[in-house]
Design a protein around this motif. Structure first.
Motif, PDB file in Angstrom:
ATOM      1  N   ILE A  74      49.568  25.693  43.236  1.00 29.51           N
ATOM      2  CA  ILE A  74      50.292  26.860  43.264  1.00 29.51           C
ATOM      3  C   ILE A  74      49.991  27.769  42.288  1.00 29.51           C
ATOM      4  O   ILE A  74      50.030  28.888  42.219  1.00 29.51           O
ATOM      5  N   GLY A  75      49.566  27.164  41.047  1.00 31.52           N
ATOM      6  CA  GLY A  75      49.048  27.817  39.930  1.00 31.52           C
ATOM      7  C   GLY A  75      47.958  28.788  40.109  1.00 31.52           C
ATOM      8  O   GLY A  75      47.593  30.034  39.522  1.00 31.52           O
ATOM      9  N   LEU A  76      46.977  28.281  41.121  1.00 33.36           N
ATOM     10  CA  LEU A  76      45.526  28.897  41.248  1.00 33.36           C
ATOM     11  C   LEU A  76      45.504  29.661  42.648  1.00 33.36           C
ATOM     12  O   LEU A  76      44.356  30.471  42.739  1.00 33.36           O
ATOM     13  N   SER A  77      46.327  29.581  43.590  1.00 29.69           N
ATOM     14  CA  SER A  77      46.370  30.016  44.785  1.00 29.69           C
ATOM     15  C   SER A  77      46.390  31.642  44.618  1.00 29.69           C
ATOM     16  O   SER A  77      47.077  32.265  43.794  1.00 29.69           O
ATOM     17  N   GLU A  78      45.370  32.243  45.679  1.00 32.32           N
ATOM     18  CA  GLU A  78      45.595  33.702  45.800  1.00 32.32           C
ATOM     19  C   GLU A  78      46.851  33.918  46.398  1.00 32.32           C
ATOM     20  O   GLU A  78      47.153  35.230  45.851  1.00 32.32           O
ATOM     21  N   GLN A  79      47.429  33.401  47.026  1.00 35.50           N
ATOM     22  CA  GLN A  79      48.617  33.719  48.099  1.00 35.50           C
ATOM     23  C   GLN A  79      49.878  33.129  47.223  1.00 35.50           C
ATOM     24  O   GLN A  79      49.660  31.710  46.326  1.00 35.50           O
ATOM     25  N   VAL A  80      51.029  33.826  47.550  1.00 38.85           N
ATOM     26  CA  VAL A  80      52.293  33.142  46.826  1.00 38.85           C
ATOM     27  C   VAL A  80      52.464  31.893  47.746  1.00 38.85           C
ATOM     28  O   VAL A  80      52.801  32.290  49.073  1.00 38.85           O
ATOM     29  N   VAL A  81      52.487  30.758  47.349  1.00 40.25           N
ATOM     30  CA  VAL A  81      52.811  29.417  48.268  1.00 40.25           C
ATOM     31  C   VAL A  81      53.939  28.695  47.511  1.00 40.25           C
ATOM     32  O   VAL A  81      54.076  28.622  46.355  1.00 40.25           O
ATOM     33  N   SER A  82      54.790  27.996  48.157  1.00 40.72           N
ATOM     34  CA  SER A  82      55.772  27.123  47.882  1.00 40.72           C
ATOM     35  C   SER A  82      55.326  25.751  47.678  1.00 40.72           C
ATOM     36  O   SER A  82      54.378  25.198  48.455  1.00 40.72           O
ATOM     37  N   ASP A  83      55.941  24.836  46.706  1.00 45.76           N
ATOM     38  CA  ASP A  83      55.561  23.543  46.714  1.00 45.76           C
ATOM     39  C   ASP A  83      56.001  22.829  48.025  1.00 45.76           C
ATOM     40  O   ASP A  83      55.217  21.864  48.371  1.00 45.76           O
ATOM     41  N   ALA A  84      56.866  23.201  48.893  1.00 42.02           N
ATOM     42  CA  ALA A  84      57.285  22.503  49.998  1.00 42.02           C
ATOM     43  C   ALA A  84      56.195  22.876  51.148  1.00 42.02           C
ATOM     44  O   ALA A  84      55.774  21.791  51.826  1.00 42.02           O
TER      45      ALA A  84
END
Length: 271
Positions: free
Chosen positions: A228-238
Motif C-alpha cells: 500500500i505504501g509503495l503502490s502507484e495506484q491507491v489500493v485498499s488492504d482488503a
C-alpha cells in the motif's frame, strides 16, 4: 448546496467540515476502482458488485450489507436532485474518485443543475504552496476537516456544460465496462487485468525477505503495508489481501496459519 463524495473516511471528514452549513452531503462508500461496476446504479449491477465483494473479501473488512444499503440510499438521493440545484463533486487524482466523478456526471445528465468540482489533490497543492512543508495526498480521505473546509471556501470550480457532457460520456462507458480492475494513469481511466498488482506484491515479499536477511514466514500485514505504501495506484488492504490469497492458491506463495483472517496467517516466497 449538495455535496457528493466518495469513501467512508472522506464522507465523515466532510460532514464535520461543513457542520455549520445547511448543506446536504451524499456519500458513496464503495471503491469504484475494483469489482464489477457494469450498471452499478441499477439493482442488478448493485447486486453483482456486492456479491463479488462478499465472495472475494473477508467480512473483517466491513459490513457489506450496510454499505450496500447506504449506496442504494445515496443513489436515491441522487435521483431526488431537482432542476436548478447546485451540486459539488469532490474528487482526487485516483481511479475510484475519478470514476465516481464520471459516473455522477452521467447519472445527472438529464438534470439541469450547476455542477462544481473540488479536486482535493490540486486544492492541497495550492493550500501548501506557501508553507514550509508540501503535502501530496493520494485520496480525499487523507484530508482533515479543517483542510476540507478551506477547500470549500477557496477551491470550488464550476465546470462547463461541455466538460460535464464529456465526463458523463466517460461515465456511460465505465458503466458498460466488464473489467474488474481500473487504474488512473496520465489522466485516464485504464481497464486492467485482475492480476495487475500480483507481480508488485511478489516484489514486496522478496524485499521484506531481503531486509530481514532470511526466508522465514512473514506477517501478511507487514507485506500488505509495504504494498500500500509503495503502490502507484491507491489500493485498499482488503484488495491486496485478496490478491495475496490468490497468489497462495496459484502456488506462488506459501503460507502457514488460517486464511480466514489476515492476522492469522503468514506467507513467504516459494522460490
Amino acid at each position: 448546496m449538495i455535496h457528493l463524495i466518495f469513501g467512508d473516511s472522506a464522507i465523515g471528514s466532510l460532514k464535520h467540515a461543513l457542520s455549520e452549513h445547511n448543506h446536504k452531503i451524499i456519500g458513496f462508500p464503495i471503491d469504484f476502482s475494483i469489482g464489477p461496476i457494469r450498471n452499478v446504479y441499477e439493482n442488478s449491477g448493485i447486486k453483482g458488485y456486492f456479491t463479488w465483494l462478499e465472495y472475494s473479501f473477508h467480512t473483517i473488512w466491513g459490513n457489506f450489507e450496510d454499505n450496500q444499503t447506504m449506496f442504494q440510499q445515496s443513489l436515491q438521493k441522487l435521483e431526488d436532485i431537482k432542476h436548478g440545484d447546485q451540486v459539488t463533486i469532490w474528487t482526487c487524482e485516483n481511479a475510484t474518485e475519478q470514476i465516481g466523478l464520471r459516473i455522477i456526471c452521467n447519472l445527472l445528465k438529464e438534470k439541469q443543475v450547476e455542477i462544481n468540482v473540488v479536486n482535493t489533490y490540486k486544492a492541497m497543492s495550492d493550500y501548501t504552496k506557501q508553507k514550509e512543508v508540501r503535502i501530496e495526498i493520494r485520496h480525499t480521505g487523507e484530508c482533515n476537516a479543517e483542510q476540507l473546509a478551506h477547500f470549500y471556501d477557496f477551491s470550488i470550480f464550476q465546470i462547463s456544460d461541455e466538460l460535464t457532457r464529456i465526463l458523463g460520456q466517460d461515465g456511460e462507458k465505465l458503466l458498460q465496462s466488464i473489467s474488474i480492475v481500473r487504474s488512473w494513469k496520465q489522466g485516464e481511466i485504464i481497464d486492467e487485468l485482475e492480476t495487475r498488482d500480483d507481480s508488485f506484491i511478489m516484489e514486496c515479499v522478496r524485499k521484506v525477505h531481503r531486509k530481514r536477511q532470511n526466508t522465514d514466514f512473514l506477517n501478511v500485514t507487514r507485506v500488505i503495508g509495504e504494498v500500500i505504501g509503495l503502490s502507484e495506484q491507491v489500493v485498499s488492504d482488503a484488495w491486496i489481501e485478496y490478491r495475496v490469497r490468490s497468489l497462495i492458491h496459484s502456488g506462488q506463495l506459501a503460507y502457514e496459519g488460517d486464511l480466514q483472517s489476515m492476522r492469522m496467517y503468514k506467507i513467504k516466497d516459494i522460490k
